[in-house]
Write an enzyme that holds these catalytic residues in place. Structure first.
Site, PDB file in Angstrom:
ATOM      1  N   ASP A  59      -9.143 -12.641 -47.497  1.00 32.51           N
ATOM      2  CA  ASP A  59      -9.191 -11.153 -47.233  1.00 32.51           C
ATOM      3  C   ASP A  59      -8.688 -10.983 -49.096  1.00 32.51           C
ATOM      4  O   ASP A  59      -9.254  -9.773 -49.392  1.00 32.51           O
ATOM      5  CB  ASP A  59      -7.890 -10.118 -46.757  1.00 32.51           C
ATOM      6  CG  ASP A  59      -8.263 -10.624 -45.031  1.00 32.51           C
ATOM      7  OD1 ASP A  59      -9.397 -10.901 -45.007  1.00 32.51           O
ATOM      8  OD2 ASP A  59      -7.216 -10.412 -44.795  1.00 32.51           O
ATOM      9  N   GLY A  78      -9.818  -5.172 -36.960  1.00 36.88           N
ATOM     10  CA  GLY A  78     -10.396  -6.094 -35.982  1.00 36.88           C
ATOM     11  C   GLY A  78      -9.156  -7.358 -35.355  1.00 36.88           C
ATOM     12  O   GLY A  78      -9.399  -8.085 -33.828  1.00 36.88           O
ATOM     13  N   LYS A 111       0.858  -7.181 -42.686  1.00 35.20           N
ATOM     14  CA  LYS A 111      -0.833  -6.494 -41.422  1.00 35.20           C
ATOM     15  C   LYS A 111      -0.331  -7.870 -40.553  1.00 35.20           C
ATOM     16  O   LYS A 111      -0.614  -7.723 -38.927  1.00 35.20           O
ATOM     17  CB  LYS A 111      -1.507  -5.760 -42.940  1.00 35.20           C
ATOM     18  CG  LYS A 111      -2.741  -5.286 -41.557  1.00 35.20           C
ATOM     19  CD  LYS A 111      -3.793  -5.152 -41.645  1.00 35.20           C
ATOM     20  CE  LYS A 111      -4.953  -5.656 -42.286  1.00 35.20           C
ATOM     21  NZ  LYS A 111      -5.897  -5.815 -41.269  1.00 35.20           N
ATOM     22  N   SER A 112      -0.503  -8.813 -40.808  1.00 34.56           N
ATOM     23  CA  SER A 112      -1.137 -10.256 -39.179  1.00 34.56           C
ATOM     24  C   SER A 112       0.604 -10.642 -39.242  1.00 34.56           C
ATOM     25  O   SER A 112       0.072 -10.379 -37.295  1.00 34.56           O
ATOM     26  CB  SER A 112      -1.499 -11.530 -39.841  1.00 34.56           C
ATOM     27  OG  SER A 112      -2.683 -11.192 -40.933  1.00 34.56           O
ATOM     28  N   GLN A 160      -7.992 -14.932 -35.934  1.00 37.19           N
ATOM     29  CA  GLN A 160      -7.793 -13.853 -35.085  1.00 37.19           C
ATOM     30  C   GLN A 160      -8.780 -14.528 -33.788  1.00 37.19           C
ATOM     31  O   GLN A 160      -8.154 -14.290 -32.703  1.00 37.19           O
ATOM     32  CB  GLN A 160      -9.012 -13.095 -35.073  1.00 37.19           C
ATOM     33  CG  GLN A 160      -8.383 -12.199 -36.654  1.00 37.19           C
ATOM     34  CD  GLN A 160      -9.391 -11.015 -36.914  1.00 37.19           C
ATOM     35  OE1 GLN A 160     -10.320 -10.659 -35.646  1.00 37.19           O
ATOM     36  NE2 GLN A 160      -9.226  -9.967 -37.983  1.00 37.19           N
TER      37      GLN A 160
HETATM   38  C1  S3P Z   1      -6.561 -11.907 -39.659  1.00 43.59           C
HETATM   39  C2  S3P Z   1      -7.176 -13.176 -39.784  1.00 43.59           C
HETATM   40  C3  S3P Z   1      -8.469 -13.048 -41.171  1.00 43.59           C
HETATM   41  C4  S3P Z   1      -8.555 -12.477 -41.951  1.00 43.59           C
HETATM   42  C5  S3P Z   1      -8.148 -10.224 -41.234  1.00 43.59           C
HETATM   43  C6  S3P Z   1      -6.419 -11.124 -40.321  1.00 43.59           C
HETATM   44  C7  S3P Z   1      -5.674 -12.026 -39.134  1.00 43.59           C
HETATM   45  O1  S3P Z   1      -9.932 -12.761 -39.730  1.00 43.59           O
HETATM   46  O2  S3P Z   1      -9.709 -12.045 -42.358  1.00 43.59           O
HETATM   47  O3  S3P Z   1      -7.873  -9.752 -42.430  1.00 43.59           O
HETATM   48  O4  S3P Z   1      -4.094 -11.044 -38.434  1.00 43.59           O
HETATM   49  O5  S3P Z   1      -5.706 -13.257 -37.802  1.00 43.59           O
HETATM   50  P1  S3P Z   1     -10.097 -13.934 -39.240  1.00 43.59           P
HETATM   51  O6  S3P Z   1      -9.717 -14.909 -38.457  1.00 43.59           O
HETATM   52  O7  S3P Z   1     -11.514 -13.798 -38.641  1.00 43.59           O
HETATM   53  O8  S3P Z   1     -11.047 -14.954 -40.684  1.00 43.59           O
END
Ligand code: S3P
Length: 423
Positions: A306, A86, A13-14, A160
């Site tokens: 996660d 998010g 996903k990321s 993020q």
């Molecule tokens: C993600 C970073 C994580 C993770 C989210 C995806 C990303 O959040 O929990 O599911 O793709 O950068 P945070 O970076 O806010 O911890």
């Protein structure tokens, strides 16, 4: 239950979010195979299209994006709908901060309660004008333009936040340094470096320098270790069998789950390794194992953030009467749901002794079959973590919502049913 057979997990996903967004900034057409085609990445594809980027149909086989250089967006009259994601909202804010027009971002109920000050504060420091709903949340308006360089000490370890600021720097043509309290996932750094961007890493400080342009690029998106984790856990909880999970991203900043699982007594074998889009990947084999309790420290949390709900479910099956401790998990309160409160209350509803003290979660091992109803609050990771406890003999677990798995792993229940059988 027996867990036997092979599963190929969906794309990460990321990495899919990042590939789509970085491709939009590249010079020309990019094609990615095995991307994640799910709710969250559809949100990213949708907002890019709304901003005038040519994104082809997103399937789990392939997706194409035609990049139009470092400032590719055209203003959109409509609000940009980020859904439940998010990552979409925060990374997009960074991209928009470098564009000289106003845009409005919104999201579903869950996303509208999530904190955005962690990105709006540094983006304002760079020169973006942002007006947000009360409490610095979505919906939000951003007007970007000419940006200043930034050196930022982030109070939270968050990929993020880091990526949002790097993206703002790239589009705005200015250097950005981010220092985190602990190292978070480094997918953006790897991808940008692969494209020739100067990225410097000094401990928990990363600096991304401006680039004149980004070349078009292609590649295979590695599978998502956060999705693989549920099947691996089923393979460990099962009474027999052997489960092969193919195409798992093994980036060390993401694979804390495997290290914690090994400390619990379940060593997952890696039978094949390769690299794709600058990311290590492999094929894993999970086998049943009795579990010991585990202590997870704050500096490990970003590498398994996660997977904490799943590790908590596994800890409930560790040796009876022994307590597992997860320290520094306060960030779980502001994920798709309040995961900290819901993990504790759902485990309690299944007859497990679990509680929180400040930012620490404690879970006691039990040998009683887990039975009861789980409240997911529409959170995909809670649904999958608790569904996996059905692998325990005698378990009877009802989920109030199973459709939410479509956010990250639409075929989760199909894959699980294919490999987990009654003995
Ligand atoms: C993600 C970073 C994580 C993770 C989210 C995806 C990303 O959040 O929990 O599911 O793709 O950068 P945070 O970076 O806010 O911890």
């Amino acid at each position: 239950m027996i867990a036997r057979g092979e599963v190929v997990v969906p794309g990460d996903k990321s990495i899919t979010h990042r590939a789509l967004m970085v491709a939009a900034l590249a010079d020309g057409r990019c094609v990615f195979t095995s991307p994640l085609a799910a709710g969250d990445t559809r949100s990213t594809a949708g907002v890019l299209r709304a901003l005038g980027v040519k994104v082809g149909p997103l399937s789990d086989r392939r997706v194409s994006v035609t990049g139009a250089g470092l400032r590719p967006f055209r203003a959109s009259a409509r609000a940009l709908a980020c859904g439940n994601s998010g990552t979409t909202a925060r990374l997009l804010l960074g991209l928009l901060a470098g564009h000289p027009f106003e845009a409005t971002l919104t999201g579903d109920r869950s996303l509208r309660r999530r904190p955005m000050a962690r990105v709006t504060e540094p983006l304002r420091r760079m020169g973006a004008a942002i007006t947000a709903a009360e409490g610095e949340r979505l919906p939000m308006r951003v007007r970007g333009g000419s940006l200043r360089p930034l050196q930022w000490r982030s109070p939270v370890a968050s990929a993020q936040v880091k990526t949002c600021l790097f993206f703002a720097g790239l589009v705005g043509g200015v250097p950005v340094s981010v220092t985190e309290p602990a190292v978070s996932r480094d997918h953006s750094e790897r991808l940008l470096r692969l494209l020739g961007v100067r990225v410097e890493v000094d401990g928990a400080t990363v600096t991304v320098h401006p680039a004149a342009s980004l070349p078009a690029f292609d590649g295979e998106i590695p599978g998502d270790i956060s999705s693989a984790a549920y099947l691996i856990a089923a393979g460990v909880l099962a009474e027999g069998g052997e489960l092969t999970v193919r195409n798992v991203g093994m980036n060390p900043t993401r694979s804390g789950f495997l290290r914690a699982l090994e400390r619990m007594g379940a060593k997952v074998e890696v039978v094949d390794r390769w690299t794709s889009l600058g990311e290590p990947a492999g094929t894993l084999v999970a086998r049943p194992a009795p579990l010991s309790p585990v202590v997870v420290e704050p500096e490990e949390i970003p590498s398994l953030v996660d997977e904490v709900p799943l590790l908590a479910c596994l800890a409930s099956r560790a040796e009876k009467g022994w307590t597992s401790v997860f320290r520094g998990v306060g960030e779980l309160r502001v994920k798709e749901s309040d995961r900290l409160a819901l993990v504790a209350s759902n485990l309690a509803a299944l007859g497990v002794s679990a509680h929180t003290e400040g930012d620490t979660l404690m879970v006691e091992g039990s040998d009683r079959p887990p039975r009861g109803r789980v409240v997911t609050a529409g959170d995909h990771r809670l649904a999958m973590a608790f569904a996996v406890l059905r692998t325990v003999p005698g378990a009877e677990i009802e989920l109030d919502d199973s459709r939410c798995v479509g956010i990250s792993y639409p075929n989760f229940f199909r894959d699980y049913a294919r490999v987990v059988h009654s003995a």
